[in-house]
Scaffold this active site. Structure first.
Site, PDB file in Angstrom:
ATOM      1  N   ARG A  83       2.704  -2.154  -5.675  1.00  0.00           N
ATOM      2  CA  ARG A  83       3.343  -1.229  -5.383  1.00  0.00           C
ATOM      3  C   ARG A  83       2.804   0.048  -6.196  1.00  0.00           C
ATOM      4  NH1 ARG A  83       8.357  -1.192  -2.118  1.00  0.00           N
ATOM      5  NH2 ARG A  83       7.734   0.777  -1.983  1.00  0.00           N
TER       6      ARG A  83
ATOM      7  N   ARG B   3       5.484   6.685  -5.773  1.00  0.00           N
ATOM      8  CA  ARG B   3       6.582   8.051  -6.236  1.00  0.00           C
ATOM      9  C   ARG B   3       6.022   8.396  -7.517  1.00  0.00           C
ATOM     10  NH1 ARG B   3      10.777   6.725  -2.096  1.00  0.00           N
ATOM     11  NH2 ARG B   3       9.933   5.018  -3.221  1.00  0.00           N
TER      12      ARG B   3
ATOM     13  N   ARG C  58       2.459  13.417  -0.851  1.00  0.00           N
ATOM     14  CA  ARG C  58       2.978  13.116  -0.045  1.00  0.00           C
ATOM     15  C   ARG C  58       4.235  14.673   0.477  1.00  0.00           C
ATOM     16  NH1 ARG C  58       7.107  12.249   1.913  1.00  0.00           N
ATOM     17  NH2 ARG C  58       8.815  10.359   1.754  1.00  0.00           N
TER      18      ARG C  58
ATOM     19  N   ASP D 226       2.345  -0.682   4.588  1.00  0.00           N
ATOM     20  CA  ASP D 226       3.668  -0.567   4.288  1.00  0.00           C
ATOM     21  C   ASP D 226       3.354  -1.803   5.086  1.00  0.00           C
ATOM     22  OD1 ASP D 226       5.659   0.190   3.076  1.00  0.00           O
ATOM     23  OD2 ASP D 226       6.688  -1.183   4.755  1.00  0.00           O
TER      24      ASP D 226
END
Ligand code: CP3
Length: 358
Positions: free
Chosen positions: A35, A39, A48, A84
């Site tokens: 990951r 964010r 985003r 994902d």
């Protein structure tokens, strides 16, 4: 004409990550982070702010840009495609949604034989071609940096089944475990369909140019070892056996298995057929080496929360991990994904420390 009789070997110009996967002696281990795009990065937040998560994943230009963000900012030794694990579930016929509050959800979770029989085995190009498009572009982008690897991934049959049966993330696993206890044959039927789907999906990623694939079994640790042996291991084996791990030109594509909560399962994971086992932070690397000596390489395993520690604390933790991991058959990483709110400076510090620059 290539000499087809020559046994496949790791070529000297394979990226550092691939050489580590096959146990070559290196001057330092490769590093990437699960990951690594997300964010915690302001660059990610900027993209985003204009697009929702699914659009980002399904628009190859955006997915490519976001995949490269951590590589450009911190110089990891690998790029993992931004996507994902749940897109193949959508491709099989479910409706996928992401919201900021709940995270991912799959509508009309599977509860009956009819629900499971209705699922299709999707053509990966037709239904998830956006992933392969992003991979092809990424591979071209990285062609000037042949030491940087491109990573593809999928969720494992068990973890995807859990999402499809629970309908999203879960804390209690009531539905998947009820199905496992009450109708194990039905669960096996779903797991078999998922294995077929994932084999096609990962082979399409291999065709699109990935150097390594990782299977995420994020929910693999919620069962007992006996249940792991019955419901998880056979499908991991099936997936790994179905992958085109040697390309026509002899290039080998290593496969990595990550299981969260894996300490009781290490010996079973070692039977999966994976080249690399990615372990969480609860198992010391030295203990893993002792317990599974035949595994070619280990990946991990710093606690993602350690990245919130001050550098005086973080530095020695990284050094201890590196001392444990060594320069052979070892890939430096976290024990799970980068957490939201992680200070970017600490990610940079970790990568540079491993690369001998800090
Ligand atoms: O590593 C990378 O940089 C590639 C990207 C990646 C994502 N998801 C992006 C993502 C990878 C490898 C995954 C895999 C994934 N997705 C797993 C397995 C790994 C793990 O963490 O155990 C799982 C269980 C999922 C399912 C999923 N997707 C969850 C539970 C969530 C919500 C969690 C969260 O962080 O909010 C997602 C959404 C998701 N996947 C985000 C990202 C960057 C956050 C999306 C956003 O709101 O911007």
């Amino acid at each position: 004409m290539p000499d087809v009789a020559t046994p496949p070997s790791v070529s000297l110009d394979a990226p550092r990550l691939v050489r580590a996967c096959f146990g070559e002696v290196l001057d330092r281990p490769p590093v990437w982070l699960m990951r690594q795009a997300g964010r915690y990065m302001p660059e990610y937040q900027a993209v985003r702010a204009k697009s929702d998560f699914i659009t980002m994943c399904k628009t190859p230009d955006l997915a490519v840009d976001v995949s490269l963000q951590p590589y450009r900012a911190f110089g990891m030794d690998a790029v993992i495609v931004f996507s994902d694990i749940l897109f193949p579930c959508e491709a099989m016929g479910m409706t996928l949604q992401f919201t900021d509050k709940v995270g991912p959800s799959l509508h009309d979770p599977l509860r009956s034989a009819a629900d499971i029989d209705r699922l299709i085995i999707p053509d990966p190009i037709e239904k998830t071609g956006f992933v392969m498009d992003a991979l092809r572009t990424l591979r071209a982008e990285l062609s000037s940096n042949p030491d940087t690897a491109l990573i593809g991934f999928a969720g494992s049959p068990w973890t995807l089944a859990s999402y499809m049966i629970e309908g999203g993330s879960s804390k209690m696993y009531v539905h998947i475990k009820s199905l496992m206890y009450n109708e194990p044959q039905l669960l096996h039927r779903l797991l078999g369909k998922l294995s077929e789907t994932i084999i096609l999906y990962l082979n399409a990623q291999i065709d699109a140019g990935v150097h390594m694939v990782q299977l995420f079994d994020s929910w693999g640790g919620i069962v007992s070892p006996d249940q792991y042996r019955e419901f998880i291991l056979p499908y991991q084996q099936q997936v790994f056996a179905g992958l085109n791990r040697t390309k026509p030109d002899g290039t080998r594509v290593p496969v990595t298995l990550y299981v969260n909560g894996s300490n009781p399962m290490l010996e079973l994971m070692a039977e999966s057929g994976a080249d690399v086992l990615s372990i969480d932070w609860q198992t010391p690397l030295a203990q893993a080496r002792q317990r599974i000596p035949k595994t070619l390489a280990l990946q991990g395993n710093l606690d993602p929360n350690a990245l919130f520690a001050k550098p005086e604390v973080l530095g020695p933790m990284i050094d201890a991990m590196l001392a444990d991991g060594g320069n052979t058959g070892y890939i430096a990483n976290l024990g799970h994904g980068v957490l939201q709110g992680t200070p970017t400076e600490h990610v940079r510090f970790m990568v540079q420390r491993i690369q001998g620059k800090a």
